[in-house]
Design a protein around this motif. Structure first.
Motif, PDB file in Angstrom:
ATOM      1  N   ALA A  33      -5.864  36.512  29.229  1.00  0.00           N
ATOM      2  CA  ALA A  33      -5.043  36.010  30.326  1.00  0.00           C
ATOM      3  C   ALA A  33      -5.018  36.955  31.534  1.00  0.00           C
ATOM      4  O   ALA A  33      -5.163  36.495  32.670  1.00  0.00           O
ATOM      5  N   THR A  67      -0.406  32.001  22.523  1.00  0.00           N
ATOM      6  CA  THR A  67      -0.790  31.722  23.908  1.00  0.00           C
ATOM      7  C   THR A  67       0.206  30.768  24.541  1.00  0.00           C
ATOM      8  O   THR A  67       0.531  29.722  23.975  1.00  0.00           O
ATOM      9  N   GLY A  74      -4.805  24.866  36.172  1.00  0.00           N
ATOM     10  CA  GLY A  74      -4.674  24.336  34.808  1.00  0.00           C
ATOM     11  C   GLY A  74      -6.009  24.189  34.123  1.00  0.00           C
ATOM     12  O   GLY A  74      -6.185  24.599  32.968  1.00  0.00           O
ATOM     13  N   ILE A 105       2.332  24.923  26.218  1.00  0.00           N
ATOM     14  CA  ILE A 105       2.289  24.696  27.672  1.00  0.00           C
ATOM     15  C   ILE A 105       3.697  24.345  28.123  1.00  0.00           C
ATOM     16  O   ILE A 105       4.243  23.305  27.734  1.00  0.00           O
ATOM     17  N   PHE A 156       1.019  28.833  28.318  1.00  0.00           N
ATOM     18  CA  PHE A 156       0.652  28.488  29.691  1.00  0.00           C
ATOM     19  C   PHE A 156       1.956  28.179  30.430  1.00  0.00           C
ATOM     20  O   PHE A 156       2.654  27.227  30.072  1.00  0.00           O
ATOM     21  N   ALA A 200      -7.659  27.890  33.665  1.00  0.00           N
ATOM     22  CA  ALA A 200      -7.015  28.706  32.641  1.00  0.00           C
ATOM     23  C   ALA A 200      -7.321  28.187  31.242  1.00  0.00           C
ATOM     24  O   ALA A 200      -7.573  28.964  30.314  1.00  0.00           O
ATOM     25  N   ALA A 201      -7.287  26.869  31.078  1.00  0.00           N
ATOM     26  CA  ALA A 201      -7.590  26.293  29.771  1.00  0.00           C
ATOM     27  C   ALA A 201      -9.023  26.604  29.352  1.00  0.00           C
ATOM     28  O   ALA A 201      -9.302  26.933  28.193  1.00  0.00           O
ATOM     29  N   TYR A 237      -0.772  32.719  30.533  1.00  0.00           N
ATOM     30  CA  TYR A 237      -1.524  32.220  31.686  1.00  0.00           C
ATOM     31  C   TYR A 237      -0.534  31.563  32.640  1.00  0.00           C
ATOM     32  O   TYR A 237       0.190  30.641  32.254  1.00  0.00           O
ATOM     33  N   ARG A 238      -0.518  32.017  33.875  1.00  0.00           N
ATOM     34  CA  ARG A 238       0.416  31.493  34.877  1.00  0.00           C
ATOM     35  C   ARG A 238      -0.308  30.453  35.733  1.00  0.00           C
ATOM     36  O   ARG A 238      -1.325  30.772  36.361  1.00  0.00           O
ATOM     37  N   LEU A 239       0.228  29.232  35.796  1.00  0.00           N
ATOM     38  CA  LEU A 239      -0.451  28.118  36.447  1.00  0.00           C
ATOM     39  C   LEU A 239       0.327  27.602  37.661  1.00  0.00           C
ATOM     40  O   LEU A 239       1.529  27.807  37.782  1.00  0.00           O
ATOM     41  N   GLN A 259      -6.188  35.826  35.197  1.00  0.00           N
ATOM     42  CA  GLN A 259      -5.189  35.814  36.269  1.00  0.00           C
ATOM     43  C   GLN A 259      -5.694  36.563  37.492  1.00  0.00           C
ATOM     44  O   GLN A 259      -5.508  36.116  38.635  1.00  0.00           O
ATOM     45  N   ALA A 315      -4.097  21.497  32.091  1.00  0.00           N
ATOM     46  CA  ALA A 315      -4.450  22.411  31.007  1.00  0.00           C
ATOM     47  C   ALA A 315      -4.480  21.669  29.672  1.00  0.00           C
ATOM     48  O   ALA A 315      -5.402  21.854  28.862  1.00  0.00           O
TER      49      ALA A 315
END
Length: 383
Positions: free
Chosen positions: A329, A164, A316, A35, A166, A319-320, A292-294, A333, A45
């Motif tokens: 992802a 992965t 967050g 992350i 984030f 996505a988690a 994953y874009r937060l 998204q 997340a």
């Protein structure tokens, strides 16, 4: 003002500005989620993953938690989400907010919030979220990201690799994942914190204030220590008229009486924070596998909506959970982009009206005649 922003919903990539980064060491198995960014989105997340027995690597450039420019106000929905994560803003001394006050020239209007909201500094919030994540087993690493690519973060300390990642670096981009910045007259952010004063508390009280100017607007809310957080969003062309953020603030105080009442409590040596080229209205509707874009890396809602923290926390957590369920992802998204489209679109429309004097006065008159109109707009701009 009020021209097209130039931003559209599109596939997003990261940016430059190097936020911290961290990941697994090269001799470790590539299994723990990485992350990048220990703000509200990244910590949300991390908490969600840690509660399910994972050990995420939470990476940030700062050992000491700062007080980022964006934030300071949380809606009722954001507070409910934070409590589900184990962080209660009221326990941190957050200032209760019950009203919205609107100012345009010499006119003003007010509306009750649908439910109580809260004013809390990012320092207090981010500190509590980081501590919560670590207490549940998240591993905090300090490093500064130089670039980001598929499954790889190049940091100043070392290279981090993971299946992965984030991306939760807020309004700051990391090289290799830059968001488009196409507006001919980009938006800028300016923040000042006016020290606590009895007269300031009397003026603002339990309100979140929105001051509408020609080509700009300012949100003002009290924080847990009684200080007033003043966040100003404006066009680059508007700043060019005055030459500097300080001169701009002084100019606004000269022209707008309600803002002048607040500004007179600001000391001469007041610190001013700025952020450039904010892509308000941008939504990432696509991403690369494993990324994953937060938060603001997923959707940048105009700040007058007061929902930036809401999008950060919601993205967050969501996505988690998607990662835990095995959802790719890019699929997640796209789903989150559709979820964010309504509040961002509503907030962008209000923003364009707010920065145009004639439309701002018309909107203020409508809010006065139809008290429920402002409440409807507030509900529509929640994630």
């Amino acid at each position: 003002m009020g021209a097209d922003t130039g931003f559209r919903c599109r596939r997003g990539r990261g940016g430059e500005a190097g936020l911290p980064v961290q990941a697994l060491r090269r001799d470790n198995p590539v299994s723990a989620p990485l992350i990048l960014g220990a703000g509200p989105a990244g910590c949300a997340a991390a908490i969600t993953l840690a509660e399910q027995g994972r050990t995420p690597i939470l990476i940030d450039r700062d050992v000491k938690v700062g007080d980022p420019l964006c934030g300071g106000f949380m809606s009722w929905r954001t507070v409910a989400a934070l409590r589900e994560l184990g962080v209660d803003p009221t326990a941190l001394g957050a200032h209760r907010v019950e009203r919205l006050m609107l100012f345009a020239g010499d006119r003003e209007a007010q509306a009750r919030l649908p439910e109580a909201a809260w004013g809390l500094s990012r320092h207090a919030l981010d500190t509590a979220l980081r501590a919560r994540a670590i207490s549940l087993g998240a591993r905090l690493e300090i490093d500064r990201a130089r670039s980001l690519s598929s499954g790889r973060i190049e940091g100043e300390r070392q290279e981090w690799r993971g299946d992965t990642i984030f991306l939760a670096t807020g309004k700051h981009d990391v090289r290799g994942e830059t968001r488009p910045r196409e507006a001919s007259d980009p938006a800028l952010g300016v923040r000042v914190r006016i020290p606590a004063h009895p007269d300031l508390s009397r003026l603002i009280g339990d309100a979140i204030e929105l001051h509408l100017f020609d080509g700009a607007y300012a949100g003002i809310v009290l924080q847990e220590d009684g200080s007033a957080n003043v966040c100003l969003a404006l066009r680059k062309s508007r700043l060019s008229r005055d030459g500097s953020p300080l001169e701009l603030l002084r100019s606004l105080a000269d022209r707008y009486p309600a803002f002048a009442e607040r500004w007179r409590h600001a000391p001469d040596d007041l610190a001013i924070d700025t952020v450039g080229s904010v892509p308000y209205g941008w939504i990432a509707d696509g991403t690369d596998p494993g990324l994953y874009r937060l938060g603001d890396q997923a959707a940048v809602i105009p700040s007058l909506a007061g929902e930036g923290m809401g999008i950060a926390i919601a993205s967050g957590r969501s996505a988690a959970q998607a990662f835990l369920e095995g959802k790719a992802a890019p699929v997640w998204q796209g789903e989150f982009a559709r979820r964010a489209a309504r509040p961002v679109t509503v907030a962008e429309a209000i923003w364009k009206a707010a920065e145009t004097p004639g439309l701002a006065r018309l909107g203020l008159a409508a809010a006065t005649l139809i008290p429920g109109l402002a409440t409807m707009a507030m509900r529509a701009s929640r994630i």
